[in-house]
Structures are given as C-alpha cells and as structure tokens.
Design a protein around this motif. Sequence first.
Motif, mmCIF file in Angstrom:
data_model
loop_
_atom_site.group_PDB
_atom_site.id
_atom_site.type_symbol
_atom_site.label_atom_id
_atom_site.label_comp_id
_atom_site.label_asym_id
_atom_site.label_seq_id
_atom_site.Cartn_x
_atom_site.Cartn_y
_atom_site.Cartn_z
ATOM 1 N N GLN A 143 12.928 -41.020 59.472
ATOM 2 C CA GLN A 143 12.071 -42.100 59.995
ATOM 3 C C GLN A 143 11.799 -43.208 58.982
ATOM 4 O OE1 GLN A 143 7.847 -40.868 60.397
ATOM 5 N NE2 GLN A 143 8.518 -38.913 59.528
ATOM 6 N N TYR A 144 12.199 -43.005 57.712
ATOM 7 C CA TYR A 144 11.864 -43.966 56.659
ATOM 8 C C TYR A 144 13.054 -44.858 56.332
ATOM 9 C CZ TYR A 144 8.186 -40.483 56.092
ATOM 10 O OH TYR A 144 7.152 -39.613 56.322
ATOM 11 N N ASN A 145 12.766 -46.125 56.004
ATOM 12 C CA ASN A 145 13.837 -46.999 55.535
ATOM 13 C C ASN A 145 13.788 -47.222 54.025
ATOM 14 O OD1 ASN A 145 11.528 -48.541 55.660
ATOM 15 N ND2 ASN A 145 12.390 -50.158 56.940
ATOM 16 N N TYR A 146 12.683 -46.821 53.385
ATOM 17 C CA TYR A 146 12.574 -46.888 51.928
ATOM 18 C C TYR A 146 12.179 -45.510 51.392
ATOM 19 C CZ TYR A 146 12.998 -51.944 51.227
ATOM 20 O OH TYR A 146 13.476 -53.223 51.143
ATOM 21 N N ILE A 147 12.800 -45.109 50.304
ATOM 22 C CA ILE A 147 12.487 -43.832 49.655
ATOM 23 C C ILE A 147 12.152 -44.109 48.196
ATOM 24 C CG2 ILE A 147 13.250 -41.482 49.170
ATOM 25 C CD1 ILE A 147 13.305 -42.108 52.130
#
Length: 369
Positions: free
Chosen positions: A93-97
């Motif tokens: 669900q994330y676009n940045y880690i």
Amino acid sequence: MLGKIKMAYLMHINWNWIKQRPHFLYEELSYYIDIDLYYIDKFLDRSKYKINNTRNTYRSSKVNKIKKLPLSGRYTWLQQIEKFINRKISLEQYNYIWITSPLILEFIPLKELEGKQIIYDCMDDFLEFYHDSDKINRMKKLEFELVQVADIVITSSTFLKDKMQFLYGRHLKQEPFLINNGISSSLVNTLNDKGGYVDRKTVVKSQFINLTYIGTIGDWVDFELILEILNRASNIIINMIGPIDTRTPSHPRLHFVGIVDHHDIPHYAKESDALIMPFKINELVQSVDPVKIYEYIFFQKPIIAVDYGEMHKFQLFVYLYSTLSEFMVYTHSLEKGELKVESMESALHFLNQSTWKQRCNKIIEIIKE
C-alpha cells in the motif's frame, strides 16, 4: 503537506529504546505525510520494558512490530520461523519506504521494495559495530543491496557521507544528502518561552564534582580514560545515564543510572556540574553527529567532549580534549569556576536552526525535488 505520499517507516530500533534519530524523524515526518511505523521487536528482550516512549505524531499512524527471534542471525532454521511469523507484513500500500538500517533487509525481502521510492537514512557506520568477519561481510552485503535500490541516501555526518561515496560511489543513484542530527523542538520551545533552562552555575559548590554522560553506553566509551580520571581526582563523581550495551568497570565513584524516560533527562542534567562525552576515537565515532551534544547545549552546563572533526561545529559551546591531561585541566578549571557557559542567546541561535523540525523540512525539500 505532501498528500500523495504514503510511507512505511522501517526502524531497526525498538520504539521503547532510548530515543534517537529514527524516533524523532518519524514523529516530525508525520506532520507532512501519511506514515506508518514498523519497528523490530525482539522476543525475550526485557530491557524494552524499562522505558515507555510516547509517540508525538501529528496525525493517525499505524504501528506494526517486526518480530525478531533470539539467535536468528546464526541459524537458518530460526530465520525460516521468523519469516513465517512476519509473513503478514506487506508494504504493497506504500509508495515510499524509509529504511534506517541494512538490518531491515533481513526481515523485508527486496522484492517487497520493487516499484517503491526507497530512502535510506544512514545514521551510523553500521559496519563498525561488528568485529566478527562473517557478520561484517553479511552487513556489507545487505548495505550494498540497499544502496543499489535506494533512490535517496541520507547521512547524519560529513564523515559518513564521504565514506558512503568511497564505498559505493558508482552504485549510488545520486550523491548522498547530509542531514545532521538535532534536538526536539519542544525542548527548544521551553528555552524560548522561559528564557533559560537552568541557572548556568559555573562554580562547584559541593565537595564533589559531578560529571554526567547521557546516552547509550557501548564499546565506544573510553572507560580507560574514565577510570584514570577517577583515580587521579578523588573529588570527581561520574554518572552514566542510558542503556548498557558493553562490559562496564567497577569504581565507587562511577555510577550507572540506567535508562530514564526522555523527559526526565533534564533533571539529571540540572544536578550535574558538567556534561561529558568521553569516547574512543575510531571510525564508528568519527561517523557520529552526537544527538547528546545538541541536548547538552540546551541544558546550559559546561560540556567536555573528545575532539574529532564532527565536533568542530559545536566549538562555541564545547571544551574539546584529545588527551587525559587536557581533560584534567578542564576539571580543575571547572572546580574554580573558570569553565564558562555560552549565553542563552547564543544557545537559542544555534538550537533554533538545529531542531528535528528544521532537519525534517530539509528532508521534505529533498523528497519534493
């Protein structure tokens, strides 16, 4: 605020450990973006119960634990069990880690990072934490893999930035960004509001000189120097506040207080005659931009610290030593009231530019670009 960003913040330190850079940046980033916290939680790690950190986030943020089994680094079969326990963790669900250490890759497979914007916040020289060649090689492999997929690499010190470029230069997508450590905005605001934190006493009024160290107590602490100081000066007491992660010597005037809540630290600083940072000089220490010095400056007490490159930006506020004799000269001056503390105005000018909020503003600019 950056509405399109949804970030997973992967932290290799337990949330209920002594507050460090990852804790503060996570809290400040929550002002700008939707961010969820994932942190490594060790089974049977009783030390985590000694402190209960609050989470001062600006918006709702989910908290997820990545389970770590004892000795899983040594045995493949334990690693398989560990992976099974953590199997439900998904970063889809994330676009940045955001990743705070290569150790995270022992829990999160590289395939989970595909198609994401990866930020590696290199806060320490992790290779220098290990002495065993197998562990060093394992860490090198993990950091190399992380650097190759990272879109942004951030370092906490100039020395660390230079070392990252030396080790991984042609594999970096761009030059690392330097974001120094800092101090809590709430602490600085109390200094702004109240016009000062303590009375800034410069004369020792009791028969003992109380020197205090605040921070993690690890292999980098120069206990040989500390014991020599105590043996040479019978009127010195040294207090060490923080978690213990190494063997410690015994001396009747060397006191280990243990972990204290972050908001209780000012009390211990107020009772001290001077604050110290007695470190050995090695590559690990040279990579460190010490959070404690920013906080020491806030406490308005004389500061005695070991001399190395990263400390020079603090020179207005710190008495730097390279030898035992230089340290002892400072203690004699302290006793006579000759170690002065910079004015509140100077402290405010420096600290207002060094808050975690200011650091985070720069990070957001980097992400925007």
